[in-house]
Design an enzyme around this catalytic site. Structure first.
Site, PDB file in Angstrom:
ATOM      1  N   PRO A  11       0.823  -1.212   0.000  1.00  0.00           N
ATOM      2  CA  PRO A  11       0.000   0.000   0.000  1.00  0.00           C
ATOM      3  C   PRO A  11       0.855   1.258   0.000  1.00  0.00           C
ATOM      4  O   PRO A  11       1.837   1.343   0.746  1.00  0.00           O
ATOM      5  CB  PRO A  11      -0.772  -0.111   1.320  1.00  0.00           C
ATOM      6  CG  PRO A  11       0.146  -0.889   2.215  1.00  0.00           C
ATOM      7  CD  PRO A  11       0.892  -1.841   1.335  1.00  0.00           C
ATOM      8  N   CYS A  29       0.052  28.886 -16.243  1.00  0.00           N
ATOM      9  CA  CYS A  29      -0.446  29.429 -17.503  1.00  0.00           C
ATOM     10  C   CYS A  29      -1.119  28.337 -18.312  1.00  0.00           C
ATOM     11  O   CYS A  29      -0.608  27.916 -19.351  1.00  0.00           O
ATOM     12  CB  CYS A  29       0.702  30.046 -18.286  1.00  0.00           C
ATOM     13  SG  CYS A  29       1.340  31.446 -17.402  1.00  0.00           S
TER      14      CYS A  29
HETATM   15  N1  LLP Z   1       2.927  -1.699  -5.950  1.00  0.00           N
HETATM   16  C1  LLP Z   1       3.107  -1.513  -7.264  1.00  0.00           C
HETATM   17  C2  LLP Z   1       3.830  -2.534  -8.035  1.00  0.00           C
HETATM   18  C3  LLP Z   1       2.633  -0.358  -7.897  1.00  0.00           C
HETATM   19  O1  LLP Z   1       2.821  -0.181  -9.184  1.00  0.00           O
HETATM   20  C4  LLP Z   1       1.951   0.616  -7.126  1.00  0.00           C
HETATM   21  C5  LLP Z   1       1.459   1.842  -7.731  1.00  0.00           C
HETATM   22  C6  LLP Z   1       1.795   0.382  -5.755  1.00  0.00           C
HETATM   23  C7  LLP Z   1       2.276  -0.788  -5.207  1.00  0.00           C
HETATM   24  C8  LLP Z   1       1.119   1.357  -4.846  1.00  0.00           C
HETATM   25  O2  LLP Z   1      -0.186   1.647  -5.206  1.00  0.00           O
HETATM   26  P1  LLP Z   1      -1.135   2.490  -4.212  1.00  0.00           P
HETATM   27  O3  LLP Z   1      -1.413   1.620  -3.016  1.00  0.00           O
HETATM   28  O4  LLP Z   1      -0.397   3.727  -3.836  1.00  0.00           O
HETATM   29  O5  LLP Z   1      -2.323   2.785  -5.061  1.00  0.00           O
HETATM   30  N2  LLP Z   1       0.034   8.301  -9.818  1.00  0.00           N
HETATM   31  C9  LLP Z   1      -1.201   7.553  -9.667  1.00  0.00           C
HETATM   32  C10 LLP Z   1      -0.984   6.231  -9.018  1.00  0.00           C
HETATM   33  C11 LLP Z   1       0.025   5.380  -9.726  1.00  0.00           C
HETATM   34  C12 LLP Z   1       0.242   4.092  -9.008  1.00  0.00           C
HETATM   35  C13 LLP Z   1       1.329   3.316  -9.639  1.00  0.00           C
HETATM   36  N3  LLP Z   1       1.654   2.129  -8.952  1.00  0.00           N
HETATM   37  C14 LLP Z   1      -2.191   8.404  -8.876  1.00  0.00           C
HETATM   38  O6  LLP Z   1      -1.832   9.527  -8.501  1.00  0.00           O
HETATM   39  O7  LLP Z   1      -3.323   8.011  -8.641  1.00  0.00           O
END
Ligand code: LLP
Length: 463
Positions: free
Chosen positions: A321, A391
């Site tokens: 997470p 901008c």
């Molecule tokens: N593990 C792996 C292999 C991942 O690719 C990711 C996220 C995570 C864990 C963690 O995911 P989380 O629990 O934070 O959702 N920039 C995007 C999110 C991209 C997530 C990419 N990978 C946003 O702002 O929503």
């Protein structure tokens, strides 16, 4: 409100229909504990406080915009994940959501492991004392130099993402006289976002090795043959901002079926599976995320059941997470600069930051909440759009929000749930300097990532 996953991918999920906005909240001064960090409240003068420090003091001392992080909340959430999964599982915090040395220390102290996906994240983790064996190294295109650094440091696992990488990591480990613990990341044919998952069109993406067509099985076959690798398990990550556990259920079922065929073919029971991250948080009061203990129970039950059916020993589970640990723990504090009422439409409220400190609204049509925090107000609700100073007309922080109609330049407003993927995706667009991260705890505030200065910008520009 539509929260369906969109077949075109996450960018299109969670998009409100044009012109849609919810009714104004009953109380504009309320700070819903669902979306605000745990210690946020209003003092007797109506000023919001976090960790016992009021936001006016924070703005005076550290300036605006600033990301303000509730350390007690961060630690409590990290601990809740750790406790929920217990000693027989591992929680790897996904550093991409937000990483700094203070955060690495908090994670270490709270017993979490760390997922990094670049040399920069690895350096940050190691420099703050995270033991290498508690680090997982991810990425779909790790450079040879990054792999060498990770192997040399002794990271606990490298998550292999392609056939080339299987050979690359094996070769580098062997030439360093090491045997690297690895997992193979597979794509199980499930993509989950928000409240639904889809089980089509999922393999058409850059991460992992498809289970389909026997590719993942072939990857396992190759990894098992290479002396430089110790294959410890299979990895699957199905998406982000997920509320519905059924995507994990299908993913676990498919991962376990691979483990079973590995046992049948090679006589090897791989000891670990990683189900990735992606658990959702509340950005607005409409969102209903699950608690870590519910998630842990659901995932453990799913994996145990699937393994019993396959007559396999239940592997050690890990999860990653990011957003669900750090997202709710911070808010972005802005000062209102200009206010433009557009008759019959809405009022544009410009703040001193914008898409450079929060790209998520522009990039994913993400929804956020916002509140006036430097005082309370009894004025009527006014339909507002909070925009930045860049901008670009897409420079929107909060698309549709209600703020009190007496809002004035100089007021402080704050956007909650900006702990994840805001500072970590921040940019210098328009040569704006990136805001600091201020950690607050027990009446004290300290900078954990300082504000960038224009000197910093000039230092990179060699003329
Ligand atoms: N593990 C792996 C292999 C991942 O690719 C990711 C996220 C995570 C864990 C963690 O995911 P989380 O629990 O934070 O959702 N920039 C995007 C999110 C991209 C997530 C990419 N990978 C946003 O702002 O929503």
């Amino acid at each position: 409100m539509s929260r369906s996953a969109h077949p075109a991918g996450p960018r299109y999920a969670d998009v409100l229909p044009e012109g849609h906005y919810s009714a104004p909240p009953a109380d504009l001064n309320a700070l819903d504990p669902k979306v605000w960090a745990q210690t946020v409240t209003r003092d007797e003068h109506g000023v919001a406080t976090v960790g016992g420090v009021d936001v006016k003091r924070l703005a005076e001392e550290f300036g605006t915009p600033a990301y303000v992080m509730d350390e007690a909340d961060f630690r409590a959430r990290a601990r809740a994940w750790r406790t929920a999964f217990g000693p027989d599982a591992d929680v790897f915090y996904a550093g991409k959501a937000f990483l700094s040395r203070a955060v690495v220390r908090w994670l270490h102290e709270e017993g979490l492991n760390l997922d990094v996906c670049s040399g920069g994240e690895l350096t940050t983790a190691l420099s703050a004392g995270m033991p290498a064996e508690r680090i997982a190294f991810h990425g779909n295109n790790k450079s040879a130099e990054e792999i060498e650094r990770a192997v040399t440091a002794g990271v606990g696992r490298i998550v292999l993402d392609s056939f080339q990488e299987i050979v690359r990591v094996a070769h580098i480990a062997q030439s360093l006289g090491k045997r690297q613990r690895v997992q193979i990341r597979i794509t199980v044919g499930v993509e989950a976002h928000t409240h639904e998952f889809i089980a089509t069109a999922h393999e058409d993406q850059k991460f992992g090795i498809p289970l389909a067509g026997g590719q993942a099985a072939e990857a396992v076959r190759r990894a098992l043959q290479l002396d430089g690798l110790e294959l410890i398990g299979i990895h699957s990550h199905i998406g982000s901002q997920i509320f519905d556990m059924s995507g994990f259920e299908v993913a676990a079922h498919r991962v376990v079926s691979l483990l079973r065929s590995v046992r049948d073919e090679h006589g090897v029971e791989l000891p670990e599976i990683d189900l990735g991250g992606g658990l959702g948080i509340a950005y607005t009061s409409d969102d209903d995320p699950r608690e870590p203990h519910e998630i842990a129970k659901a995932l453990t039950e799913i994996v145990t059941r699937e393994c019993e059916a396959a007559k396999l020993r239940t592997p050690r589970i890990s999860v990653e997470p990011g957003r669900a640990v750090v997202g709710p723990t911070a808010f972005t504090l802005y000062e209102v600069g200009t206010i433009k009422p557009l008759d019959g439409l809405r009022t544009y409220v410009s703040v001193d930051g914008g898409m450079s400190d929060n790209i998520r609204t522009a990039l994913y049509d993400a929804e956020y909440s916002v509140a006036l925090v430097s005082r309370s107000s009894d004025a009527e609700p006014m339909l507002a759009r909070v925009v930045g100073k860049h901008c670009e007309s897409g420079d929107i922080v909060v698309r549709d929000a209600f703020l009190p109609a007496d809002l004035a330049p100089g007021d402080l407003i704050a956007v909650p749930a900006t702990g994840a993927y805001c500072r970590s995706m921040a940019s210098n667009y328009n040569h704006v300097t990136r805001p600091p991260v201020v950690a607050v705890r027990d009446g004290e505030a300290r900078v954990i990532v300082r504000r960038e200065t224009e000197e910093d910008l000039l230092r990179l520009d060699v003329g």
